[in-house]
Design an enzyme around this catalytic site. Structure first.
Site, PDB file in Angstrom:
ATOM      1  N   PRO A   2       6.086   8.983  -4.850  1.00  0.00           N
ATOM      2  CA  PRO A   2       5.849   9.697  -5.671  1.00  0.00           C
ATOM      3  C   PRO A   2       6.853   9.585  -6.829  1.00  0.00           C
ATOM      4  O   PRO A   2       7.927   9.312  -6.740  1.00  0.00           O
ATOM      5  CB  PRO A   2       6.231  11.071  -5.042  1.00  0.00           C
ATOM      6  CG  PRO A   2       5.986  10.707  -3.581  1.00  0.00           C
ATOM      7  CD  PRO A   2       6.286   9.373  -3.226  1.00  0.00           C
ATOM      8  N   TYR A  32      27.143  10.534  -1.368  1.00  0.00           N
ATOM      9  CA  TYR A  32      26.912  11.956  -1.831  1.00  0.00           C
ATOM     10  C   TYR A  32      27.529  12.724  -0.657  1.00  0.00           C
ATOM     11  O   TYR A  32      27.670  14.230  -0.867  1.00  0.00           O
ATOM     12  CB  TYR A  32      25.522  12.250  -1.913  1.00  0.00           C
ATOM     13  CG  TYR A  32      24.704  11.622  -2.897  1.00  0.00           C
ATOM     14  CD1 TYR A  32      25.522  10.641  -4.064  1.00  0.00           C
ATOM     15  CD2 TYR A  32      23.376  11.452  -3.304  1.00  0.00           C
ATOM     16  CE1 TYR A  32      25.104   9.910  -4.936  1.00  0.00           C
ATOM     17  CE2 TYR A  32      22.717  10.644  -4.367  1.00  0.00           C
ATOM     18  CZ  TYR A  32      23.611   9.792  -4.900  1.00  0.00           C
ATOM     19  OH  TYR A  32      22.943   9.127  -6.168  1.00  0.00           O
ATOM     20  N   LYS A  68      21.027   4.940  -0.161  1.00  0.00           N
ATOM     21  CA  LYS A  68      22.082   3.857  -1.020  1.00  0.00           C
ATOM     22  C   LYS A  68      23.174   3.370  -0.321  1.00  0.00           C
ATOM     23  O   LYS A  68      23.950   4.145   0.195  1.00  0.00           O
ATOM     24  CB  LYS A  68      22.218   4.218  -2.436  1.00  0.00           C
ATOM     25  CG  LYS A  68      21.092   4.941  -3.179  1.00  0.00           C
ATOM     26  CD  LYS A  68      21.417   5.300  -4.747  1.00  0.00           C
ATOM     27  CE  LYS A  68      20.390   6.197  -5.361  1.00  0.00           C
ATOM     28  NZ  LYS A  68      20.648   7.625  -4.954  1.00  0.00           N
ATOM     29  N   HIS A  77      23.701   0.622  -4.273  1.00  0.00           N
ATOM     30  CA  HIS A  77      24.290   1.611  -5.312  1.00  0.00           C
ATOM     31  C   HIS A  77      24.749   1.248  -6.668  1.00  0.00           C
ATOM     32  O   HIS A  77      24.617   1.827  -7.535  1.00  0.00           O
ATOM     33  CB  HIS A  77      25.145   2.717  -4.579  1.00  0.00           C
ATOM     34  CG  HIS A  77      25.151   4.078  -4.967  1.00  0.00           C
ATOM     35  ND1 HIS A  77      25.069   5.121  -4.300  1.00  0.00           N
ATOM     36  CD2 HIS A  77      24.622   4.287  -6.265  1.00  0.00           C
ATOM     37  CE1 HIS A  77      25.299   6.117  -4.947  1.00  0.00           C
ATOM     38  NE2 HIS A  77      24.746   5.901  -6.202  1.00  0.00           N
ATOM     39  N   LEU A 115       7.869  11.835  -9.006  1.00  0.00           N
ATOM     40  CA  LEU A 115       8.900  13.074  -9.146  1.00  0.00           C
ATOM     41  C   LEU A 115       9.665  13.121  -7.711  1.00  0.00           C
ATOM     42  O   LEU A 115       8.859  13.523  -6.858  1.00  0.00           O
ATOM     43  CB  LEU A 115       8.187  14.291  -9.752  1.00  0.00           C
ATOM     44  CG  LEU A 115       9.013  15.171 -10.525  1.00  0.00           C
ATOM     45  CD1 LEU A 115       8.291  15.851 -11.260  1.00  0.00           C
ATOM     46  CD2 LEU A 115       9.820  15.807  -9.824  1.00  0.00           C
ATOM     47  N   GLY A 116      10.871  13.343  -7.696  1.00  0.00           N
ATOM     48  CA  GLY A 116      11.500  13.408  -6.499  1.00  0.00           C
ATOM     49  C   GLY A 116      12.877  14.186  -6.762  1.00  0.00           C
ATOM     50  O   GLY A 116      13.018  14.549  -7.953  1.00  0.00           O
ATOM     51  N   LEU A 117      13.450  14.919  -5.657  1.00  0.00           N
ATOM     52  CA  LEU A 117      14.558  15.729  -5.782  1.00  0.00           C
ATOM     53  C   LEU A 117      15.763  14.730  -5.408  1.00  0.00           C
ATOM     54  O   LEU A 117      16.009  13.995  -4.627  1.00  0.00           O
ATOM     55  CB  LEU A 117      14.461  16.599  -4.760  1.00  0.00           C
ATOM     56  CG  LEU A 117      15.961  17.671  -4.621  1.00  0.00           C
ATOM     57  CD1 LEU A 117      15.632  18.788  -5.802  1.00  0.00           C
ATOM     58  CD2 LEU A 117      16.003  18.116  -3.293  1.00  0.00           C
ATOM     59  N   GLY A 118      16.739  14.914  -6.862  1.00  0.00           N
ATOM     60  CA  GLY A 118      17.935  14.242  -6.455  1.00  0.00           C
ATOM     61  C   GLY A 118      18.991  15.105  -5.725  1.00  0.00           C
ATOM     62  O   GLY A 118      18.962  16.273  -5.631  1.00  0.00           O
ATOM     63  N   GLY A 173       0.748  -1.111  -0.120  1.00  0.00           N
ATOM     64  CA  GLY A 173       0.144   0.185  -0.181  1.00  0.00           C
ATOM     65  C   GLY A 173       0.854   1.168  -0.069  1.00  0.00           C
ATOM     66  O   GLY A 173       0.242   2.229  -0.105  1.00  0.00           O
ATOM     67  N   ASP A 226      15.700  11.785  -2.816  1.00  0.00           N
ATOM     68  CA  ASP A 226      16.723  10.704  -3.196  1.00  0.00           C
ATOM     69  C   ASP A 226      18.032  11.168  -2.879  1.00  0.00           C
ATOM     70  O   ASP A 226      18.580  12.085  -3.019  1.00  0.00           O
ATOM     71  CB  ASP A 226      16.777  10.545  -4.629  1.00  0.00           C
ATOM     72  CG  ASP A 226      17.595   9.352  -5.042  1.00  0.00           C
ATOM     73  OD1 ASP A 226      17.192   8.151  -5.002  1.00  0.00           O
ATOM     74  OD2 ASP A 226      18.857   9.652  -5.194  1.00  0.00           O
TER      75      ASP A 226
HETATM   76  C1  1BO Z   1      28.912   8.033  -8.026  1.00  0.00           C
HETATM   77  C2  1BO Z   1      27.391   8.274  -7.658  1.00  0.00           C
HETATM   78  C3  1BO Z   1      26.392   8.206  -8.850  1.00  0.00           C
HETATM   79  C4  1BO Z   1      25.183   8.455  -8.826  1.00  0.00           C
HETATM   80  O1  1BO Z   1      24.363   8.048  -8.035  1.00  0.00           O
END
Ligand code: 1BO
Length: 317
Positions: free
Chosen positions: A13, A48, A77, A110, A15-18, A9, A43
């Site tokens: 969404p 990152y 990830k 990842h 569309l998300g923000l990277g 359930g 995301d």
């Molecule tokens: C190295 C990270 C690539 C994008 O997720």
């Protein structure tokens, strides 16, 4: 905002923000702005190096009533240095700590690539670990445990080709609930789309705008610039939209999740508005003809001589 539905359930969404490449101090403001203007999907990834800032923005938004936790989808990830089963749970716990969350909505492997523990990016071939040494099936089993224990609601992968997806389907108890891959008009990946559709695996499109802000060392000299494509510009002009909005809308019209990254408030807002742009069948046909099988994120450094990884092994079918 349209969503995809999961068996339990949950609604993700589309569309998300990277947040890849969102510089220190910029990620906080970007996520704060995104939540204020209506995004409900962020995301993230440990590599990152900005999850603590993202966590501050999420916490502030929840505390000030901008958004409720249960309405915001958060993906993260597992980095390549934590594939060994004993490293998976501590890696997730660090991410949960940084994001200031009790649980993630989605946790992805990842890359189907492993490094020695503590390696962000290998400086020598000694820092690669082969998938014979740390099999993907073992990493996947560790993610399945996280899901069974309620620390993550859904589990999936990123940058997996068809054979690697099929392998996890064959050996795992849980079919991957997402594959996040590079997808845009120059890399449409029709075979992977068909396979995922047949298997009921949703796809998330990363680098939907062509990732023009990648570090220079990740760029080829001769690469075509997606955002300058004349067909995309012609369609954008006709709809009184921007090229970025056409590219995001194209991803949505293909029923893929899409996570454009931006730290510019006007772009963050405009990217979300792409959900209201309707492309015609003729637009979709014109964009379908643009496919060049052009991969922007080739991670060439990971397939140097002496590495156990090859471009064919990573991307081939
Ligand atoms: C190295 C990270 C690539 C994008 O997720």
């Amino acid at each position: 905002m349209e969503t995809i539905s999961f068996e339990n359930g949950d609604e993700m969404p589309l569309l998300g923000l990277g947040t890849w490449k969102s510089a220190p101090n910029a990620a906080y403001e970007a996520v704060k702005t995104a939540l204020e203007v209506g995004y409900r999907h962020i995301d993230c990834a440990a590599i990152y190096k900005n999850e603590a800032e993202v966590g501050d923005a999420l916490t502030d938004a929840f505390e000030t009533g901008v958004a409720d936790r249960e309405d915001v989808w958060v993906t993260s990830k597992l980095w390549n240095d934590a594939h060994a089963p004993e490293h998976v749970r501590p890696a997730l716990e660090q991410t949960l700590h940084d994001l200031q969350l009790d649980t993630l909505d989605l946790y992805l492997i990842h890359w189907p690539v492993a490094f020695t523990h503590g390696t962000d990016y290998p400086a020598s071939t000694d820092e690669f670990v082969s998938l014979d040494e740390v099999p993907l099936a073992d990493t996947w089993a560790a993610l399945e445990e996280l899901k069974a224990d309620g620390l993550v609601r859904h589990i999936g992968v990123s940058n997996f080709n068809i054979p690697k997806l099929q392998h996890l389907i064959d050996v795992g108890d849980v079919t991957p609930e997402m594959n996040q891959i590079e997808l845009h008009p120059y890399l449409q990946q029709p075979d992977l789309l068909s396979f995922a559709d047949e298997q009921g695996i949703p796809l998330t499109a990363y680098s939907p705008l062509g990732s023009g802000d990648r570090p220079d060392e990740m760029k080829a000299d001769d690469e075509p610039v997606l955002m300058e494509d004349p067909t995309i510009h012609e369609i954008a002009d006709r709809h009184d939209a921007s090229p970025a909005q056409v590219l995001i809308s194209w991803a949505l019209h293909r029923d893929t999740v899409v996570i454009p990254k931006s730290t510019t408030p006007s772009h963050i807002r405009d990217n979300l508005a792409a959900a209201d742009l309707t492309l015609t069948d003729a637009d979709m046909d014109a964009i379908a003809a643009l496919d060049k099988d052009r991969r922007y994120l080739q991670v060439a450094d990971w397939t140097i001589e002496g590495s156990p990884y090859t471009q064919a092994g990573l991307w081939g079918e």
